[in-house]
Design an enzyme around this catalytic site. Structure first.
Site, mmCIF file in Angstrom:
data_model
loop_
_atom_site.group_PDB
_atom_site.id
_atom_site.type_symbol
_atom_site.label_atom_id
_atom_site.label_comp_id
_atom_site.label_asym_id
_atom_site.label_seq_id
_atom_site.Cartn_x
_atom_site.Cartn_y
_atom_site.Cartn_z
ATOM 1 N N CYS A 72 0.861 -1.181 0.000
ATOM 2 C CA CYS A 72 0.000 0.000 0.000
ATOM 3 C C CYS A 72 0.896 1.229 0.000
ATOM 4 O O CYS A 72 2.117 1.128 -0.015
ATOM 5 C CB CYS A 72 -0.916 -0.001 1.223
ATOM 6 S SG CYS A 72 -0.029 0.092 2.793
ATOM 7 N N GLU A 100 -7.996 -0.334 10.354
ATOM 8 C CA GLU A 100 -7.111 -1.294 9.681
ATOM 9 C C GLU A 100 -7.867 -2.026 8.574
ATOM 10 O O GLU A 100 -8.985 -2.502 8.773
ATOM 11 C CB GLU A 100 -6.587 -2.300 10.703
ATOM 12 C CG GLU A 100 -5.439 -3.147 10.210
ATOM 13 C CD GLU A 100 -4.110 -2.421 10.231
ATOM 14 O OE1 GLU A 100 -3.448 -2.412 9.172
ATOM 15 O OE2 GLU A 100 -3.732 -1.883 11.276
ATOM 16 N N ASP A 134 -15.417 -0.850 1.899
ATOM 17 C CA ASP A 134 -14.871 0.147 2.821
ATOM 18 C C ASP A 134 -15.811 0.229 4.016
ATOM 19 O O ASP A 134 -16.952 0.685 3.894
ATOM 20 C CB ASP A 134 -14.754 1.511 2.136
ATOM 21 C CG ASP A 134 -13.961 2.518 2.961
ATOM 22 O OD1 ASP A 134 -13.871 2.341 4.197
ATOM 23 O OD2 ASP A 134 -13.431 3.486 2.382
ATOM 24 N N ARG A 136 -15.092 1.838 6.960
ATOM 25 C CA ARG A 136 -14.627 2.848 7.902
ATOM 26 C C ARG A 136 -15.745 3.808 8.316
ATOM 27 O O ARG A 136 -16.644 4.096 7.537
ATOM 28 C CB ARG A 136 -13.461 3.634 7.297
ATOM 29 C CG ARG A 136 -12.174 2.840 7.219
ATOM 30 C CD ARG A 136 -11.077 3.599 6.502
ATOM 31 N NE ARG A 136 -11.357 3.755 5.070
ATOM 32 C CZ ARG A 136 -10.503 4.292 4.203
ATOM 33 N NH1 ARG A 136 -9.331 4.732 4.630
ATOM 34 N NH2 ARG A 136 -10.822 4.376 2.927
#
Length: 454
Positions: A72, A100, A134, A136
């Site tokens: 990444c 994470e 995703d 998050r």
């Protein structure tokens, strides 16, 4: 509707010396006991007049941040953000724990790595494991930014979804600015997936001034001078019809000495600001007094951009025939004269004579704007002199006023802003304001359109 509940609370403040300088390190609760941290440099809550601070909302990544993984670009993004904030001397990195693997957790991320080793990309690997692409949540990050006094930020991110989700939580994203981190062979597939499937920006971003000149708001802007341009002139670009004025005067309110000498009231940076305003407008308006006293060219020279049409308000037709606006042909000129004014028949090709009815005080400002709009000139800068700017201000037709004050005292001379006013301060004209430091001068921007709507 914005959630106003607070999930992350500040618990401790200390300092953290880094290779990029010393940062305040603030610890917050949240993330199910993991806690978050913010690395802060400078005063983020210095006021609405200041350029919003640079902020990186950084998702925890053990492999990239601590172990130097090149699968990444997280570690390099974190380092670049700290360097950029240190270069500017003001900003923050909000380091969000519990993010994470885009919110799926460390062990799940390693399982996703194994699927990527077998050929899946990062999105499909998460989906194969039963997780969102995703997962998050940015509520804690928004709480932290508000606690830091930074509800308006320039976001260091290539991720438009992060910008959108922070905005939904009440954080104003003034601009979103990618960090100059290079692609590497080991993370090229990862970065390509982010760009093609998750809408992340490429490293290249458009030239901000070129985008503004084209009438577009750039989606991203690099930090530094381009971010200043976007913050300062972006509000002028998203309106098809706007009338603004600019004037420079001494701190005791004069634009020239008794003799008419006005060279120069303000400094070079303010004149560059004026040329940027000209470049963004369709027309620039001056009164005949300015033409007689200063013989201005009214063209764009200090910055890239096309010169606007010049409009001279001259009820009696007394502009000198050799004045720049009538003689040089550097830009089209509209010569607005009274119905009985004596003007020559053989004006140059770049000059168009328009006859308007004039009262004792000259042309009505609203009438002038209507005539300009009839000629396709919908974005107008009223540049001078003080009487003309004051008349447009008093008529209530200006959307913004840029008033630059220079650190000199003239004592007596040609006045700047003057209008009938009010007997009591409670009736004084007030408007939302921002201030820009331009070298030794200070420019105050008044949002008159907003004042009319309040």
């Amino acid at each position: 509707m914005t959630d106003t509940s607070v999930n992350a609370r500040r618990l401790v403040t200390t300092t953290l010396p880094t290779e990029h300088g010393a940062f305040q390190m603030l610890g917050y609760d949240g993330a199910d006991g993991l806690g978050h941290v913010a690395l802060v440099m400078g005063d983020l809550a210095a006021g609405m007049d200041d350029l919003p601070p640079l902020v990186r909302v950084h998702s925890e990544c053990l492999t990239g941040d601590a172990l130097g993984s090149r699968r990444c670009d997280c570690g390099e993004q974190l380092d670049a953000a700290l360097a950029e904030i240190a270069r500017e001397g003001r900003g923050a990195v909000v380091y969000v724990r519990g993010h994470e693997g885009r919110g799926i957790g460390l062990l799940a991320k390693l399982n996703a790595y194994a699927l990527q080793d077998a050929g899946l990309d990062t999105v499909d690997a998460n989906l194969e494991l039963g997780y969102p692409a995703d997962a998050r949540d940015y509520a804690d990050a928004a709480d932290i930014l508000r606690d830091l006094g930074a509800p308006r930020v320039r976001l260091l991110s290539s991720n438009p979804d992060k910008s959108r989700r922070l905005a939904e939580l009440g954080i104003e994203i003034v601009s979103r600015q990618p960090l100059p981190v290079p692609d590497r062979p080991e993370n090229l597939t990862y970065l390509t997936t982010k760009r093609e499937r998750m809408g992340h920006d490429t490293l290249s971003s458009p030239d901000v001034w070129s985008e503004l000149l084209a009438g577009r708001m750039p989606p991203t802007a690099p930090a530094g001078s381009d971010a200043v341009l976007l913050d300062r002139y972006g509000p002028l670009v998203d309106r098809e019809e706007v009338a603004i004025a600019q004037l420079a005067q001494s701190i005791d309110g004069f634009i020239a000495a008794r003799s008419g000498d006005a060279e120069f009231v303000s400094g070079t940076e303010d004149r560059t600001h004026l040329h940027r305003l000209r470049a963004l407008m369709d027309a620039v308006v001056v009164g005949v007094g300015t033409v007689v006293a200063d013989d201005p060219r009214l063209t764009v020279r200090a910055v890239p951009g096309d010169s606007p049409t010049r409009a001279v308000l001259d009820p009696t037709g007394r502009s000198p025939r050799r004045s720049a606006v009538l003689a040089d042909g550097a830009a089209p000129t509209l010569w607005l004269v009274g119905e009985r004014a004596d003007v020559p028949d053989d004006v140059p090709a770049h000059v168009t004579v328009l006859r308007l009815p004039a009262g004792e005080d000259g042309f009505a400002p609203q009438q002038v704007l209507e005539v300009l709009r009839q000629h396709g000139l919908r974005r107008v800068l009223v540049e001078g002199g003080g009487r003309i700017v004051s008349s447009f201000l008093e008529a209530g037709v200006l959307d913004r006023l840029y008033l630059t004050t220079a650190p000199l005292l003239i004592g007596d001379g040609v006045p700047g802003i003057r209008f009938a006013g009010t007997d009591r301060l409670s009736g004084a004209l007030r408007a939302p304001a921002r201030r820009f430091v331009l070298g030794e001068d200070v420019c105050t921007e008044l949002d008159l359109a907003a004042a009319r709507q309040s």
